[in-house]
Design a protein around this motif. Structure first.
Motif, PDB file in Angstrom:
ATOM      1  N   ALA A   1       0.744  -1.065  -0.055  1.00 45.72           N
ATOM      2  CA  ALA A   1      -0.055  -0.020  -0.139  1.00 45.72           C
ATOM      3  C   ALA A   1       0.846   1.250   0.151  1.00 45.72           C
ATOM      4  N   THR A   2       2.008   1.206   0.717  1.00 53.51           N
ATOM      5  CA  THR A   2       2.812   2.507   0.747  1.00 53.51           C
ATOM      6  C   THR A   2       3.409   2.624  -0.521  1.00 53.51           C
TER       7      THR A   2
ATOM      8  N   ALA B   1      -5.892  -6.496   4.069  1.00 56.79           N
ATOM      9  CA  ALA B   1      -4.723  -6.322   3.050  1.00 56.79           C
ATOM     10  C   ALA B   1      -5.635  -5.498   1.848  1.00 56.79           C
ATOM     11  N   LEU B   2      -6.774  -5.976   1.402  1.00 54.65           N
ATOM     12  CA  LEU B   2      -7.378  -5.208   0.271  1.00 54.65           C
ATOM     13  C   LEU B   2      -8.009  -3.799   0.884  1.00 54.65           C
ATOM     14  N   ILE B   3      -8.293  -3.625   2.050  1.00 56.54           N
ATOM     15  CA  ILE B   3      -8.872  -2.507   2.361  1.00 56.54           C
ATOM     16  C   ILE B   3      -7.705  -1.498   2.233  1.00 56.54           C
ATOM     17  N   MET B   4      -6.582  -1.898   2.653  1.00 47.88           N
ATOM     18  CA  MET B   4      -5.435  -0.802   2.629  1.00 47.88           C
ATOM     19  C   MET B   4      -5.018  -0.626   1.107  1.00 47.88           C
ATOM     20  N   THR B   5      -5.092  -1.488   0.375  1.00 43.33           N
ATOM     21  CA  THR B   5      -4.653  -1.331  -0.981  1.00 43.33           C
ATOM     22  C   THR B   5      -5.602  -0.394  -1.689  1.00 43.33           C
ATOM     23  N   LEU B   6      -6.893  -0.770  -1.763  1.00 39.28           N
ATOM     24  CA  LEU B   6      -8.095  -0.089  -2.507  1.00 39.28           C
ATOM     25  C   LEU B   6      -8.073   1.030  -2.029  1.00 39.28           C
ATOM     26  N   SER B   7      -7.974   1.475  -0.702  1.00 37.80           N
ATOM     27  CA  SER B   7      -7.991   2.655   0.101  1.00 37.80           C
ATOM     28  C   SER B   7      -6.734   3.769  -0.431  1.00 37.80           C
TER      29      SER B   7
ATOM     30  N   GLY C   1     -16.846  -3.619   4.058  1.00 37.86           N
ATOM     31  CA  GLY C   1     -16.151  -2.496   3.660  1.00 37.86           C
ATOM     32  C   GLY C   1     -15.437  -2.509   2.504  1.00 37.86           C
ATOM     33  N   THR C   2     -14.871  -3.617   2.324  1.00 38.70           N
ATOM     34  CA  THR C   2     -13.881  -4.076   1.196  1.00 38.70           C
ATOM     35  C   THR C   2     -15.049  -4.053  -0.087  1.00 38.70           C
TER      36      THR C   2
END
Length: 467
Positions: free
Chosen positions: A69-70, A146-152, A208-209
């Motif tokens: 994500a970073t 993991a998906l939440i962080m990437t999509l966000s 949320g995802t």
């Protein structure tokens, strides 16, 4: 979305416009944890301690997800700033797939080996069974996080920080409602305690995802070339993500690992010390979220400016954000220190916990300015491409200062949590001052991930694909 449209949008971005939705989003994330703690505190102090230690493990896992994500945030920002919209889309696609696969792997590990990990952390026997239940449920579906962080990260990098905020708000509402049902047995539901909290957390994150995927389709789907992965293996994109992500995650992983060791020290002090730490950290998190939000907003802006080769503007933006972050987070810490007993009384009636927690919150007034250095300046260094220096300094300081002095002051000298907090203050200030010095040397100006030669190579590859 055209390059011109994105460039114009980037130019209109201000720190406040980016930061306030991020601030609300992070606040909501923290309130989700606080809500779990507050509602569980009505059930059992032991349950609070068990979930607190389990979340210490989850924080390490989240950091490991965060390395993709970073890298996504920084590369998308730099490429949009350099008018390389197609390349930004390719990076987004690769990051989504990479974190899905990585998330499944870690979920399997937590589900099957969670008990062994908790046992290794010296968790008291009376807390182990409860903690295992939580880690199996929440950790078993950690790929969702993991998906939440990437999509966000993708959505926010394109400037849609409000979307991530609204999704987090929805997750909070669902989580609190689920906690209410399963902790207090509302509507005839069984009283499940920690199991109910874990189920509520897992379900709210899953929903949320799904919503984030919908928003991704509506906001930036035109810029996401999914067929790109079919044409070739994304070696270049993965390499760039790892060049940023691995060192960045290394610094965060070192921090969280050192905190796990410190938690091990605290566990040897007893359940009261563990519980005090959990309650105090929940209050402290609200104090330093200002610096977190400013750091993330500044990272996006600096990424755009670096991509546009506006280095002087990037330099000044970092320094302005630093002083804003230090001032606001210190003021917040002062407020919480003044009302420490009232705040801690919300969580517990145990006077020993309240008195000790009040002393820790007073020390936090000294801790927060130092922490602001790391949350803001390090984000700027990463956005500019200087990702290795924070790792080297971080590892040396976290283990050489934080862990070592925590043991010496907290255990050997018998100062307990007060000694641990002194060690944290020394660590944050040392790293912060070194990061500020690094920024002022301006060595980061030679480290951008987008250079002129790469732009020309990308244009040639794009023309070939069109033909």
């Amino acid at each position: 979305m055209s390059d011109t449209k994105n460039t114009n949008k980037a130019a209109k971005m201000t720190l406040f416009a980016l930061t306030w939705p991020i601030f609300i989003e992070i606040l909501l994330h923290m309130l989700m944890g606080n809500a779990d703690t507050l509602m569980l505190s009505q059930f059992s102090d032991d349950a609070v301690a068990a979930v607190g230690v389990s979340n210490q493990i989850m924080s390490v896992i989240i950091v490991m997800f965060g390395f993709v994500a970073t890298g996504t945030t920084i590369l998308i920002a730099q490429n949009i700033g350099a008018k390389k919209e197609s390349r930004a889309g390719q990076i987004a696609v690769v990051s989504i797939i990479a974190n899905i696969l990585f998330g499944f792997l870690l979920s399997i590990i937590l589900f099957f080996f969670g008990e062994q990990i908790l046992t290794a952390m010296n968790l008291p026997d009376e807390l182990l069974g409860t903690a295992v239940i939580y880690i199996k449920i929440v950790g078993g579906v950690s790929f969702v996080q993991a998906l939440i962080m990437t999509l966000s990260a993708i959505v926010k990098s394109h400037g849609f920080t409000k979307d991530a905020m609204y999704v987090t708000l929805g997750m909070n509402v669902l989580n609190i409602f689920g906690n209410y049902i399963f902790i207090f047995g509302a509507f005839g539901a069984p009283v499940l305690g920690v199991t109910g909290v874990a189920l509520s957390t897992a379900v709210s994150r899953t929903i949320g995802t799904i919503i984030l995927f919908v928003l991704l389709y509506k906001r930036v789907n035109g810029d996401l070339p999914w067929s790109f992965l079919v044409k070739k293996f994304p070696k270049k994109e993965l390499k760039d993500l790892l060049r940023i992500g691995i060192p960045s995650a290394g610094e965060q992983l070192s921090y969280n690992s050192s905190q796990m060791v410190i938690t091990y020290f605290i566990a040897s002090m007893g359940t009261t010390a563990l519980t005090t730490r959990v309650y105090t950290l929940n209050i402290m998190m609200i104090a330093f979220l200002f610096a977190i939000a400013i750091g993330q907003g500044t990272q996006i802006i600096v990424g755009y400016l670096i991509g546009e080769k506006k280095n002087e503007e990037a330099y000044q933006r970092c320094l302005k954000s630093l002083w804003i972050g230090m001032s606001v987070s210190t003021f917040a810490a002062l407020i919480f220190a003044l009302f420490s007993e009232e705040l801690l009384s919300i969580f517990t009636s145990n006077q020993e916990i309240i008195q000790l927690g009040s002393l820790l919150l007073l020390l936090t007034v000294i801790l927060e300015p130092g922490r602001a250095f790391n949350l803001i300046v390090i984000n700027c260094l990463r956005a500019a491409g200087d990702v290795k220096f924070p790792v080297y300094i971080g590892i040396l300081s976290m283990w050489g200062v934080s862990v070592t002095i925590s043991y010496a002051a907290g255990i050997w000298l018998g100062l307990g949590l007060i000694g641990i907090w002194i060690a944290l203050i020394m660590d944050e200030w040392l790293r912060g001052l070194l990061m500020l010095h690094r920024w002022k040397t301006r060595k980061w100006e030679r480290m951008s991930f987008v250079d002129e030669q790469e732009i020309e190579e990308f244009k040639i590859d794009t023309k070939r694909e069109v033909k």
